[in-house]
Design an enzyme around this catalytic site. Structure first.
Site, short mmCIF file in Angstrom:
data_model
loop_
_atom_site.label_atom_id
_atom_site.label_comp_id
_atom_site.label_asym_id
_atom_site.label_seq_id
_atom_site.Cartn_x
_atom_site.Cartn_y
_atom_site.Cartn_z
CD GLN A 303 -3.15 -0.51 2.24
OE1 GLN A 303 -2.88 0.34 3.10
NE2 GLN A 303 -4.27 -1.22 2.24
CB ILE A 362 8.73 4.71 -6.04
CG1 ILE A 362 7.48 5.24 -5.33
CG2 ILE A 362 8.44 3.37 -6.70
CD1 ILE A 362 6.33 5.58 -6.26
CD GLU A 388 7.67 31.53 -19.13
OE1 GLU A 388 6.57 32.08 -19.35
OE2 GLU A 388 8.19 30.69 -19.87
#
Length: 408
Positions: A303, A362, A388
Site C-alpha cells: 500500500q 519509489i 516565468e
C-alpha cells in the site's frame, strides 16, 4: 468559439502521437548526454527542424488551434521526452510570444521567421526580461531605453539575466524602461538583432537542472536599434504611456506592461511542460514498482507504494485539466477572472516537484543514481516553480485577483 472538451480530436491525436514518437526516439536517447555536456543540443534541434517540429508553421498551427489544446499537448509530449532538450527546442517560443503579444503585423512577419531559420540553418531567439535586481519585482528593472529622435533610434543600456538562449540568439526581445516614473507600466519591448554593436553574452550559468538549455546574462552597452524595433510602434507606446500617466494621477492604475502580457500568455504552456516531466517520472516509477521485487513480491503490492502512485497520477491528471482549461479560456477570449492561468502554472509546477521526488523515493537507491532518469527529472522539475513567475508570485497573482486589492 470552440466548446471545451477533454477529448482530443483525430487530428490532435495524430499530432500527439507524432510528437511522442519524436520524444521517444530522438529526445530521450540524447537526454543524458546533453545534460552532462551542459550545451545546446544543436543536432537535436536540427532534427526537430527537419521533421517540422522546430518551425514557425508548426507552432502557429498549435497556437491558433481553436480548442486551445495544441500548445499544451505539444509541450507535454516534448517535455515528457526531456525537459532540458525540450526547452532548447521550444525556448524560442517565449520570444515569439513576446512579438505576437506586442508587435505589429509587419514586425510579426519580419522577425518571427528570423527566430527559427530553417532546417539547413537553425536559429534561436531569446526573451530578456529578468535582471540581477529585478526578477519577480519587475518594477525594479534598470535597463533603460532612451529615444534619439534625431536618428529615430532607441539607445538601450543594462544587463539582463536568466535569459534562455541569451547571447547566442539570432533575435533578442528585450524589455526596458522607457518612463521610470511609471514603474512597471513604463516598460516597452524591443527587437535587438544578432550582431548589433554593444550586445554581448555575459555569464553562462551552470545550472541544477535543464542543463541542455543555454541560460546566460545579456549585456547591452549603448545598443542602438531603429525605431521600427520598438514592438507595437512609438505611436502606440505614447498612447499607452499617456493613459498610464492619467490613470496614475487618478489612482488604481491597471495597465499591463509588455513583459507581463508575455508571461500571462505563456503560463499555461509552462504548466504543460511541468505535466510532461511529472508524467515521465510517474511512468518510470510505475514500471519500476511492477517489476522490482522485495520480500518475494513486486513492491507495487505494498500500500505504501501503491498509494503514492495513486496520488501521483491523480495530481498529474488534475494539473493537466487546469492547464487545458486555462489554455481553452485564453484562445477563446475568456478573461482569467480568478487568475486561471496562474492557477494552472502553480499547481502543475508544484505537482512536478512532488511527483519527481516521489519517483526517486519509489526507486530507492536506484532513483538517486544517474543510471535512472528520475534524478534528472527531479532536478529539471525544480525550475517550474521558479521561472516565468515563482510559485509565490503565482499565489500573489491569484490572491490579488480574488481579493481585488493590492495584497503584498
Amino acid at each position: 468559439m470552440a466548446e471545451f472538451t477533454m477529448e482530443l480530436n483525430d487530428e490532435q491525436k495524430e499530432v500527439r502521437d507524432w510528437l511522442h514518437g519524436f520524444a521517444a526516439d530522438v529526445i530521450r536517447p540524447a537526454a543524458a548526454e546533453w545534460d552532462e555536456r551542459e550545451e545546446t543540443p544543436w543536432p537535436v534541434i536540427q532534427e526537430a527542424a527537419k521533421v517540422g517540429i522546430y518551425s514557425l508553421d508548426f507552432y502557429a498551427q498549435q497556437y491558433f488551434d481553436p480548442t486551445g489544446l495544441g500548445i499544451p499537448m505539444a509541450m507535454e509530449e516534448l517535455f515528457w521526452g526531456d525537459a532540458g532538450i525540450a526547452l532548447s527546442i521550444v525556448g524560442t517560443g517565449l520570444a515569439a510570444v513576446g512579438v505576437l503579444a506586442n508587435g505589429t503585423e509587419e514586425q510579426i512577419g519580419t522577425w518571427i521567421p528570423q527566430m527559427y531559420g530553417d532546417a539547413s540553418d537553425v536559429k534561436v531567439a531569446a526573451f530578456c526580461s529578468s535582471e540581477p535586481d529585478a526578477g519577480s519585482d519587475v518594477a525594479s528593472m534598470r535597463t533603460r531605453a532612451v529615444y534619439d529622435e534625431a536618428k529615430d533610434e532607441w539607445v538601450i543600456n543594462g544587463t539582463k539575466t536568466w535569459a534562455t538562449n541569451g547571447g547566442i540568439a539570432n533575435v533578442h526581445v528585450v524589455v526596458a524602461v522607457v518612463d521610470p516614473e511609471l514603474g512597471s507600466k513604463g516598460h516597452a519591448s524591443f527587437i535587438v538583432p544578432a550582431g548589433t554593436p554593444g550586445l554581448a553574452q555575459g555569464q553562462k550559468f551552470k545550472k541544477h537542472g535543464i542543463r541542455a538549455s543555454h541560460t546566460a546574462e545579456v549585456i547591452l552597452d549603448n545598443v542602438r536599434v531603429p525605431g521600427s524595433c520598438l514592438l507595437g510602434g512609438k505611436e502606440k507606446l505614447d498612447e499607452r504611456l499617456a493613459r498610464a500617466r492619467e490613470k496614475a494621477k487618478q489612482g488604481g492604475e491597471r495597465v499591463k506592461n509588455a513583459a507581463m502580457a508575455t508571461f500571462e500568455a505563456s503560463r499555461p504552456a509552462v504548466g504543460a511542460m511541468a505535466v510532461g516531466t511529472a508524467r515521465a517520472a510517474y511512468e518510470v516509477a510505475l514500471d519500476y514498482a511492477k517489476t522490482r521485487e522485495q520480500f518475494g513480491r513486486p513492491i507495487i503490492d505494498n500500500q505504501g507504494v501503491a498509494f503514492q502512485l495513486a496520488d501521483m497520477r491523480t495530481s498529474i491528471d488534475a494539473a493537466r485539466l487546469l492547464v487545458w482549461r486555462a489554455s481553452w479560456m485564453a484562445v477563446n477570449g475568456k478573461p482569467f477572472t480568478a487568475a486561471e492561468g496562474s492557477m494552472s502554472k502553480l499547481f502543475a509546477s508544484e505537482t512536478a516537484k512532488q511527483v519527481t521526488g516521489q519517483a526517486i523515493q519509489i526507486l530507492g537507491g536506484n532513483g538517486y543514481t544517474r543510471e535512472y532518469p528520475v534524478e534528472r527529472m527531479h532536478r529539471d522539475a525544480a525550475i517550474y516553480t521558479i521561472f516565468e513567475g515563482t510559485s509565490e508570485i503565482q499565489r500573489l497573482v491569484i490572491a490579488r485577483t480574488l481579493a481585488g486589492t493590492p495584497i503584498r
